[in-house]
Design an enzyme around this catalytic site. Sequence first.
Site, PDB file in Angstrom:
ATOM      1  N   TYR A  68       0.843  -1.203   0.000  1.00 47.37           N
ATOM      2  CA  TYR A  68       0.000   0.000   0.000  1.00 47.37           C
ATOM      3  C   TYR A  68       0.872   1.245   0.000  1.00 47.37           C
ATOM      4  O   TYR A  68       2.050   1.206   0.371  1.00 47.37           O
ATOM      5  CB  TYR A  68      -0.937   0.017   1.215  1.00 47.37           C
ATOM      6  CG  TYR A  68      -0.237   0.221   2.548  1.00 47.37           C
ATOM      7  CD1 TYR A  68      -0.001   1.503   3.054  1.00 47.37           C
ATOM      8  CD2 TYR A  68       0.201  -0.863   3.301  1.00 47.37           C
ATOM      9  CE1 TYR A  68       0.637   1.693   4.272  1.00 47.37           C
ATOM     10  CE2 TYR A  68       0.836  -0.687   4.521  1.00 47.37           C
ATOM     11  CZ  TYR A  68       1.052   0.594   5.002  1.00 47.37           C
ATOM     12  OH  TYR A  68       1.700   0.777   6.204  1.00 47.37           O
ATOM     13  N   CYS A  69       0.280   2.367  -0.425  1.00 46.40           N
ATOM     14  CA  CYS A  69       0.952   3.669  -0.376  1.00 46.40           C
ATOM     15  C   CYS A  69      -0.119   4.744  -0.203  1.00 46.40           C
ATOM     16  O   CYS A  69      -1.276   4.428   0.059  1.00 46.40           O
ATOM     17  CB  CYS A  69       1.795   3.900  -1.632  1.00 46.40           C
ATOM     18  SG  CYS A  69       0.842   3.835  -3.173  1.00 46.40           S
ATOM     19  N   THR A  70       0.246   6.002  -0.343  1.00 42.27           N
ATOM     20  CA  THR A  70      -0.678   7.095  -0.035  1.00 42.27           C
ATOM     21  C   THR A  70      -1.926   7.084  -0.915  1.00 42.27           C
ATOM     22  O   THR A  70      -3.050   7.048  -0.423  1.00 42.27           O
ATOM     23  CB  THR A  70       0.037   8.452  -0.175  1.00 42.27           C
ATOM     24  OG1 THR A  70       1.205   8.448   0.643  1.00 42.27           O
ATOM     25  CG2 THR A  70      -0.879   9.597   0.245  1.00 42.27           C
ATOM     26  N   ILE A  89      -4.083   4.571   0.911  1.00 42.13           N
ATOM     27  CA  ILE A  89      -4.563   4.909   2.253  1.00 42.13           C
ATOM     28  C   ILE A  89      -5.663   5.966   2.177  1.00 42.13           C
ATOM     29  O   ILE A  89      -6.632   5.939   2.945  1.00 42.13           O
ATOM     30  CB  ILE A  89      -3.403   5.449   3.117  1.00 42.13           C
ATOM     31  CG1 ILE A  89      -2.203   4.511   3.081  1.00 42.13           C
ATOM     32  CG2 ILE A  89      -3.852   5.672   4.557  1.00 42.13           C
ATOM     33  CD1 ILE A  89      -0.888   5.176   3.460  1.00 42.13           C
TER      34      ILE A  89
END
Length: 317
Positions: A176-178, A205
């Site tokens: 996952y990332c921003t 996220i």
Amino acid sequence: MDYRVLLYYKYVTIDDPETFAAEHLEFCKENNLKGRILVSTEGINGTLSGTKEDTDQYIAHMRADERFKDITFKIDEAEGHAFKKMHVRPRHEIVALDLENDIDPRETTGKYLSPSEFREALEDDDTIVIDARNDYEFDLGHFRGAVRPNITRFRDLPDWIKENKEVFMDKKIVTYCTGGIRCEKFSGFLLKEGFEDVAQLEGGIATYGKDPETKGELWDGKMYVFDERISVDVNQVEKTVIGKEWFDGTPCERYINCSNPECNKQILVSEENEHRYLGACCKECAEHERNRYVAKHNISDEEKEKCLENFKETVQQ
């Protein structure tokens, strides 16, 4: 709150990034927008702020272009502009992984997980969840149980994976990332490296935190953002602080850049300790002749010497 912050990206062919960037900058300025947009032959990656009216105009303008008609905008309410200026820059990549053989997410990328599917993965003991962001982003907030890569730049992630390949190789991997853009390439890289079971949090996220079902659950701390807000809340159910103050280890979510312009390291520091240590991460940086904190606050030589004495009480020397 009459302002909004837009976060978006799209992997799509843009034949002439230089011309596109120049024309796009003009449009953004005409519509009072501020932010940072990267453009390359592989697509567009942007975050910008403006009034609701101006951001609506931008969204309509983008979706009127056949290349961006299905682009997803992640939208946050804001008190005002989240950026000082407007930049649209042509780049080699819209997110820099710097691979010898680049990854095209339109051809190779991990399976997409909805927020609820991702939450299930977080609770699955047989799944390894890897944070694809930088260490300082992780230290402010992350998903419970996620693996923290020891990197300060996204382009260092492939080497970190290669160094730790044996630990993760036969596992189910979820990343996952921003906002999702980094994972599009990173998950594709993992597949190219021979990992077989690779998935990613669709929308990142930012999407997970607004999902009506997950409500940001299993997220601890805050999400780091690359604008003047610095951080935003994710978990709507419970509030936790996981950031640790650089000098005394107490709970802290206040990031500053080291006052030495040649260092600029991001550290979590209380207002009290920022003054106590002259806004620096260590004594050497505090002593620097161009210390920005000293200049901004007109710190006298006598007061500076007193503050330097404080470093004797800390390990950050």
